[in-house]
Design a protein around this motif. Structure first.
Motif: not given
Length: 386
Positions: A77-81, A83-84, A221-222
């Motif tokens: 969640l930290a990484i994908l959230g 980045v997205e 922002k995530i």
């Protein structure tokens, strides 16, 4: 049979208080916290309290804590959230070669999506190359993701220096720290270190499996990666795991009320174990740092001339439980990517054992484990020489 559990980096035994609150949650606190009636409101208050407990342990605000299903989801969640949710910041993302698979595999996935991924090298003790990091940071750097304590060798990464470096940047990258092996074992303050995202896991601090948390700095922002009923402020939808959340809260309180005491005891056990092994068993290699700069609970040693997996099962016959590396990859017939990145030879990697300690381990257990270890290493070496 005597049981000496020295695989606490893989998972820890839940505290009795954790088991009790989880049983009570299953029996009494079964309401859905999204429900408007009294049973739901009662549980919602308990979840808020658990969030406060985890936030206090990390030294952050309650609203900055999101509950997840564990460390893997927190890292994803930290990484994908990040980045997205922050695509416009840039296309370069940075990690190291010794991260946990829940980080490395996400970066490899993002590489297929067109992101430029930088994998930092490490030195012979498993510490990231700061000069290389400085060389690769540019205005187009979106995210840096690094673990605080390496799960295989216990090396503490220079998070403080990295935080200071980033805070002076005009275009500061998002900074994610995988603190799954340091939460409750090493003191740190996300706010002072300029960290934006921190992943933690319940079952590493004598809490339940299947529960974790992610600290998200207020204002960052995530983007969600799970969609549904907008639980956890819409960042992580899904009906909350109430027994797990309450168990994590209790474990976090205990870990941080006794943090200094636990650190001293685990360091004592680690030093005692290491002193005896160095004195009584020859042809060994300590992987990582021996003192300052290493976590108090992890010790990785290569026993040259003995196969690590065989040694593990030999110790198991005496009720001593250890591991050959990360629990997430120990069943795969591959050499440790961490030890490879540190430059170890094949025979050193094949003979590596990880011993990981907890506050409930005793000096008597350490002495028993070393006594049996000496015998099994000698026996295996004799067999190998035939």
């Amino acid at each position: 049979m005597v049981e000496v559990y020295l695989d606490n980096s893989a998972t820890t035994k839940p505290m009795e208080e954790v088991v009790e609150i989880m049983v009570r949650a299953l029996r009494d606190f079964y309401g859905n916290p999204s429900s408007l009636h009294r049973k739901g409101v009662e549980v919602e208050k308990l979840v808020k309290n658990a969030r406060k407990q985890v936030a206090k342990a990390l030294g952050v605000k309650d609203e900055e804590i999101i509950f997840t299903s564990g460390g893997t989801e927190s890292n994803n969640l930290a990484i994908l959230g990040a980045v997205e949710g922050n695509k416009r910041k840039g296309n370069r993302i940075i990690t190291s070669r010794i991260e946990h698979p829940s980080v490395l595999n996400v970066f490899q996935h993002l590489e297929t999506k067109g992101y430029e991924v930088i994998y930092l090298d490490v030195d012979e003790v498993g510490r990231v190359d700061l000069r290389q990091l400085k060389d690769h940071i540019c205005d187009d750097t979106l995210l840096i993701s690094l673990m605080h304590v390496n799960n295989e060798v216990g090396t503490i990464q220079p998070i403080e220096e990295i935080g200071r470096l980033l805070q002076h940047m005009k275009m500061k990258p998002i900074f994610h720290v995988d603190a799954i092996q340091s939460f409750g074992k090493v003191k740190f303050d996300p706010n002072k270190l300029g960290i934006d995202l921190v992943s933690v896991s319940g079952h590493k601090i004598h809490g339940p499996k299947g529960i974790g948390a992610l600290y998200i700095r207020k204002g960052l922002k995530i983007a969600p990666i799970v969609f549904g009923g907008n639980q956890e402020t819409g960042i992580r939808s899904g009906t909350e795991n109430i027994p797990g959340i309450l168990g994590l809260g209790v474990a976090a309180v205990h870990a941080f009320q006794h943090l200094s005491e636990h650190i001293r005891h685990m360091r004592f056990l680690r030093d005692r174990f290491l002193h005896r092994v160095k004195k009584e068993i020859d042809h060994i290699k300590i992987n990582g740092l021996e003192g300052e700069g290493s976590a108090p609970h992890i010790l990785n040693i290569s026993f040259i001339g003995a196969k690590g997996e065989v040694l593990l099962h030999s110790l198991e016959q005496d009720g001593i439980y250890v591991s050959t590396g990360s629990a997430c990859s120990s069943k795969k017939n591959v050499h440790s990517h961490v030890l490879k990145a540190m430059g170890l030879k094949n025979e050193e990697i094949e003979g590596a054992i990880r011993f990981s300690f907890a506050y409930h381990n005793t000096a008597e257990e350490i002495d028993f484990a070393v006594d049996r270890l000496k015998k099994h290493v000698a026996d295996l070496r004799r067999i190998m020489m035939r």
